[in-house]
Motif scaffolding. Structure first.
Motif, short mmCIF file in Angstrom:
data_model
loop_
_atom_site.label_atom_id
_atom_site.label_comp_id
_atom_site.label_asym_id
_atom_site.label_seq_id
_atom_site.Cartn_x
_atom_site.Cartn_y
_atom_site.Cartn_z
N VAL A 803 32.50 45.46 42.52
CA VAL A 803 33.92 45.52 42.85
C VAL A 803 34.71 45.58 41.55
N VAL A 804 35.64 46.57 41.49
CA VAL A 804 36.46 46.78 40.30
C VAL A 804 37.93 46.64 40.70
N ALA A 805 38.70 45.93 39.90
CA ALA A 805 40.15 45.79 40.11
C ALA A 805 40.85 46.79 39.20
N GLU A 806 41.64 47.70 39.78
CA GLU A 806 42.38 48.69 39.01
C GLU A 806 43.80 48.17 38.72
N GLY A 807 44.39 48.64 37.63
CA GLY A 807 45.79 48.38 37.34
C GLY A 807 46.10 46.96 36.88
N ILE A 808 45.16 46.29 36.22
CA ILE A 808 45.45 44.94 35.68
C ILE A 808 46.35 45.09 34.48
N GLU A 809 47.54 44.54 34.58
CA GLU A 809 48.52 44.70 33.51
C GLU A 809 49.06 43.36 32.99
N THR A 810 48.78 42.25 33.70
CA THR A 810 49.28 40.94 33.26
C THR A 810 48.14 39.93 33.25
N ILE A 811 48.37 38.85 32.49
CA ILE A 811 47.38 37.78 32.43
C ILE A 811 47.20 37.16 33.81
N GLU A 812 48.32 37.04 34.57
CA GLU A 812 48.22 36.46 35.92
C GLU A 812 47.29 37.29 36.80
N GLN A 813 47.42 38.59 36.71
CA GLN A 813 46.55 39.45 37.51
C GLN A 813 45.10 39.32 37.05
N LEU A 814 44.88 39.19 35.76
CA LEU A 814 43.52 39.02 35.24
C LEU A 814 42.95 37.70 35.73
N GLN A 815 43.74 36.62 35.67
CA GLN A 815 43.25 35.33 36.17
C GLN A 815 42.90 35.42 37.65
N TYR A 816 43.77 36.07 38.41
CA TYR A 816 43.50 36.18 39.85
C TYR A 816 42.21 36.96 40.10
N ALA A 817 42.02 38.05 39.38
CA ALA A 817 40.81 38.86 39.59
C ALA A 817 39.55 38.06 39.28
N ILE A 818 39.61 37.25 38.21
CA ILE A 818 38.45 36.43 37.86
C ILE A 818 38.19 35.40 38.94
N GLU A 819 39.24 34.72 39.39
CA GLU A 819 39.06 33.69 40.40
C GLU A 819 38.61 34.28 41.74
N ALA A 820 39.02 35.51 42.02
CA ALA A 820 38.64 36.14 43.29
C ALA A 820 37.19 36.62 43.29
N GLY A 821 36.53 36.58 42.15
CA GLY A 821 35.11 36.98 42.09
C GLY A 821 34.93 38.46 41.86
N ILE A 822 35.95 39.16 41.37
CA ILE A 822 35.84 40.59 41.09
C ILE A 822 34.99 40.80 39.85
N ASP A 823 34.13 41.80 39.88
CA ASP A 823 33.16 42.00 38.80
C ASP A 823 33.77 42.63 37.56
N TYR A 824 34.59 43.66 37.74
CA TYR A 824 35.09 44.42 36.60
C TYR A 824 36.59 44.63 36.75
N GLY A 825 37.26 44.85 35.60
CA GLY A 825 38.70 45.08 35.61
C GLY A 825 39.06 46.25 34.72
N GLN A 826 40.14 46.96 35.11
CA GLN A 826 40.60 48.11 34.36
C GLN A 826 42.12 48.14 34.42
N GLY A 827 42.77 48.41 33.30
CA GLY A 827 44.22 48.46 33.30
C GLY A 827 44.78 48.42 31.90
N PHE A 828 46.11 48.56 31.81
CA PHE A 828 46.78 48.62 30.53
C PHE A 828 46.68 47.30 29.77
N LEU A 829 46.39 46.18 30.44
CA LEU A 829 46.23 44.92 29.74
C LEU A 829 45.09 45.00 28.73
N PHE A 830 44.04 45.73 29.08
CA PHE A 830 42.88 45.88 28.19
C PHE A 830 43.06 47.08 27.26
N ALA A 831 43.35 48.23 27.83
CA ALA A 831 43.49 49.43 27.00
C ALA A 831 44.06 50.56 27.85
N ARG A 832 44.86 51.39 27.20
CA ARG A 832 45.35 52.59 27.84
C ARG A 832 44.35 53.74 27.59
#
Length: 870
Positions: A803-832
């Motif tokens: 499971v991948v979370a698209e469009g992570i742009e804030t720390i809050e969204q990153l924290q939520y994705a981690i707590e929700a058990g999502i495997d991978y993240g992609q978005g401007f927070l990491f890199a454009r």
């Protein structure tokens, strides 16, 4: 003949008859020639083999003769073991060499295919004659003449053996086997005598070799007795016991052994000479038999040829003249020359029957012609056919009645076909052909008529899903209902037609402005949107409409294209609306056409660039993959946004070339990572369009990219949106299964935006689910969206999907994705998305974020505090 062929479309019968005779004869001739060639080759081979066998037998005898003379010499003078070579008798040797020289100098003796050149063989003989004639007077017998002569003869035996071994053994059956045994007997006899003569009194040197030579020669005698007959060897004395010779023989022992061996060699010499002549005679007889068979073949072929030609002459003379007369009479009848003079009834029975029938036909036609001329003298009167006599009259009357009836039917059929060619069989509306026909007439109308005539192009929204979901029978019922509603709304002067599929065209007259035409289109949409039942289901369908006014100088196809462009714009702007073709739309179409041409050239001129957007592993903080994105660096314009050229590529079909380029670029990058020892198993994901998946050959394009670059398929990922997958579920499933079989991972992009995502998630062959950014952006503040995200994670875990979370742009969204058990993240927070080289620096430079600090933080400080390299 050329004129007849050009006029009648065929050749005269005489040509066919001649061909009928000559073609089989030619076949027999070809077979005969090939048989003669084969027999000649066999005869030549047999003659060569006979000469080679004779030479081989002579060589075997020669070898025994040489060693026999040497052994007799030493038996007579046992104390003189250093005698010169000119003491050996050489007359017989020269005679044998002369016979072999004649064979070697013959035309068939040493051909290139036997692996021995004529010049080498003749040099071998010249060297042998030099040894025999001069005796090598300066050398001793063992180190001189005998030591040279024996190897020379053995070399010649080997040359002849290679020639004989290439021959067809069926030619002489067992003769070659006898010759092989005879040669072995001679060689072992020579070896035994040479080993004896090499011994020195009181010396153990060579004793073991001599004993081994006795054993081999004794075995050769036993084998020869079995092959050639025991009676042949009845006079051969028994071989001396090996144990009788001491390890250091005395001069007396050697003298006694020499006498015994000389007598034995004399016996062997007689056998070799006698058997060799028998073998030569047997091979000569086989060669003569093959030559006789060749003569028989020539005789049979000659007889068959003469008989075939005679048969051809008889056939031609028997019925060709009669057939020629029949042809001439038929030609005259065909020109209207009805002749009562009958043809002579001659020739074979079949020709006679045909001639009789032609005579009767000519007579009947003459009578019928006379009757018809009399009856049809007055062209305005109906011809009375009742007075035609006999069966011919009855046949003519029946034929005329049938022709009249058939003509009536054809006229009715033509009218019906002309009508059906212009009507759509499903809806009963005029079809595309009728539309083009009516438009062609209309565009030639006066300008005032054109100025008040409009075209309305109507396209049903989402009609494909009706067919896919409910079946084509329901889809057909929907189309019929729409056709009835359109017919009910338009005026009698208007023209409604179905172009095909879910497309309808309406010609509206007496319409002053485009605005009025647009309002009429809105009425059409409202009429179509009224729900209607089909079976036990209630359907509600919408439509998009494009309108345009006819213009002076218009062409039918151009007017339809304008209306089609307008309806396409209506669909792109949200469907269920009316769009009119105006100068702005015309300018947009021209710009898109220009952009399409430039994009086609961009692919050829290498103007495309690959950007990468890294994807972070939310469990470790390190990069796990990257998504490949295509960018167009257009000369003079800079980077063209994907939203401008991707839709054009989709519509024009350039999407296939575009995505093949991205696949090649991604595979090349993966292969380079592995070659340089970088990446550590990082994947690259490539977005694929629905057209490429359903209409193109995606599997073949993927195989070509992998084969050309050597990329590891397990490091590749194919991404498709769920709407593309649901366009044709069966086709999508088959293609994705083939892709997964190659080790490539499959991801559903923008998951959650489709209307049946959860339904098809378990059925489709996928590995990864990418949750759409719209859910991630509001999951921290919207309970409904967070519930959807958590449901997708639960289903993904149950189905063993990443499971991948698209469009992570804030720390809050990153924290939520981690707590929700999502495997991978992609978005401007990491890199454009950045050029590949820049993205690699970010991916390979360390962790993309500090997972522990992100989880424990209350987000009071700046987000860069938690990112690995910021």
């Amino acid at each position: 003949m050329a004129g007849e062929r050009g006029r009648d479309g065929g050749l005269p019968l005489t040509v066919y008859v001649i061909a009928l005779v000559l073609i089989p004869l030619a076949g027999v001739g070809m077979f005969g020639v090939r048989e003669l060639q084969t027999n000649n080759a066999d005869a030549d081979e047999a003659a060569r083999l006979a000469e080679a066998a004779t030479a081989q037998a002579d060589a075997a005898w020669l070898l025994v003769e040489i060693v026999g003379d040497a052994t007799e010499f030493f038996a007579a003078a046992p104390d003189d073991r250093a005698a010169t070579a000119d003491d050996l008798p050489s007359a017989d040797l020269r005679d044998a060499f002369a016979r072999m020289e004649r064979y070697v100098n013959s035309d068939r003796a040493l051909e290139p295919r036997y692996g021995v050149s004529t010049s080498d063989a003749r040099k071998l003989l010249d060297d042998q004659f030099a040894v025999i004639s001069t005796g090598e007077r300066e050398a001793s017998l063992i180190d001189g003449g005998l030591a040279i002569a024996i190897p020379r003869v053995r070399d010649l035996i080997e040359v002849l053996d290679r020639q004989i071994s290439d021959a067809d053994p069926t030619m002489v059956t067992g003769a070659l086997d006898d010759l092989d045994v005879l040669v072995g007997l001679a060689l072992t006899a020579q070896a035994e005598a040479s080993a004896l003569l090499a011994l020195e009194p009181g010396s153990p040197d060579g004793v073991i070799e001599y004993q081994a030579a006795i054993i081999r020669h004794s075995d050769a005698i036993v084998l020869a007795a079995e092959q050639l007959g025991a009676n042949t060897f009845s006079s051969v004395s028994e071989r001396p016991a090996i144990a009788d010779l001491s390890t250091a023989p005395t001069a007396d022992d050697l003298a006694e052994r020499t006498v015994e061996t000389a007598d034995h060699i004399t016996e062997i010499e007689s056998i070799v000479r006698t058997v060799g002549r028998d073998i030569s005679a047997s091979v000569d007889a086989a060669a003569a038999e093959i030559d006789d068979r060749n003569t028989t073949t020539v005789l049979v072929f000659s007889i068959v040829t003469v008989l075939s030609l005679a048969f051809g002459v008889i056939v031609l003379r028997s019925f060709v003249p009669a057939l020629r007369r029949l042809r001439e009479r038929a030609e005259r009848i065909g020109r209207g020359e009805l002749i009562n003079e009958p043809l002579p009834v001659v020739g074979p029975s079949d020709v006679r029957r045909v001639t009789t029938a032609v005579n009767g036909m000519a007579e009947t036609l003459t009578l019928v012609d006379r009757q018809l001329r009399a009856l049809a003298a007055d062209a305005g009167e109906e011809v009375d056919l009742q007075h035609l006599p006999g069966d011919v009259g009855a046949s003519v009357r029946t034929s005329v009645a049938r022709v009249s009836e058939l003509t009536s039917r054809l006229q009715a059929s033509e009218m019906r076909l002309a009508e059906e060619a212009r009507v759509d069989t499903l809806t009963g509306l005029p079809n595309r052909f009728a539309v083009l026909e009516r438009l062609d007439r209309l565009v030639r109308s006066p300008s005032d008529v054109l100025a008040t005539t409009g075209l309305m192009f109507l396209d049903i929204d989402g009609f494909k899903s009706v067919n896919d979901t409910h079946g084509h029978a329901v889809g057909d019922a929907v189309l019929r209902e729409i056709a009835q509603r359109l017919n009910a709304v338009v005026r009698d002067s208007d023209f409604v037609a179905r172009l095909g599929g879910d497309e309808f065209l309406i010609m509206v007259g007496d319409m002053a402005t485009t605005d009025g035409l647009s309002r009429f289109g809105e009425r059409m949409i409202n009429e179509i949107e009224r729900p209607f039942p089909i079976g036990d289901r209630l359907f509600a369908i919408s439509a998009s409409v494009g309108v345009t006014m006819l213009e002076p100088g218009d062409e039918s196809q151009a007017a339809i294209r304008r209306a089609d462009a307008a309806v396409y714009q209506a669909k792109s702007r949200g469907r269920r609306r009316v769009e009119s073709f105006d100068s702005e739309l015309q300018e947009t179409i021209e710009q898109q056409a220009e952009l399409e041409l430039a994009l086609r050239q961009a692919i050829q001129h290498h103007e495309l660039r690959m950007y990468l957007q890294p994807m972070a592993d939310l469990r470790t903080g390190y990069a796990a993959a990257a998504e490949a994105l295509v960018r167009w660096e257009r000369p003079g314009h800079g980077l063209v946004p994907p939203g401008e050229f991707i839709p054009i590529a989709e519509r024009s079909g350039l999407i296939f070339e575009l995505e093949r380029w991205v696949l090649d670029a991604a595979c090349t990058r993966v292969a380079e990572w592995k070659l340089r020892g970088r990446g550590g198993g990082l994947r690259i994901a490539v977005n694929i369009s629905g057209r490429h998946l359903i209409e193109g050959d995606l599997v073949s394009d993927l195989d070509s990219a992998i084969a050309a670059t050597g990329a590891d398929p397990s490091l590749l990922e194919i991404e498709l949106t769920e709407t593309h997958l649901l366009d044709d579920v069966a086709r999508a499933s088959a293609v994705l299964s083939s892709i997964r079989e190659r080790g490539v991972k499959v991801a559903i992009d923008d998951f959650g935006t489709g209307y049946s995502s959860m339904t098809y998630l378990q059925k489709l062959p996928v590995d990864i689910v990418k949750i759409d950014r719209s859910f991630i952006s509001s999951a921290t503040s919207n309970d409904f969206d967070s519930t959807i995200v958590e449901s997708v994670v639960t289903i993904g875990n149950a189905l063993d999907l990443e499971v991948v979370a698209e469009g992570i742009e804030t720390i809050e969204q990153l924290q939520y994705a981690i707590e929700a058990g999502i495997d991978y993240g992609q978005g401007f927070l990491f890199a454009r998305p950045t050029p590949a080289a820049d993205a690699e620096s970010a991916m390979f430079g360390g962790p993309m974020f500090d997972r522990d600090r992100v989880r424990s933080s209350t987000i009071e400080r700046h987000p860069s505090t938690f990112l690995g390299r910021r």
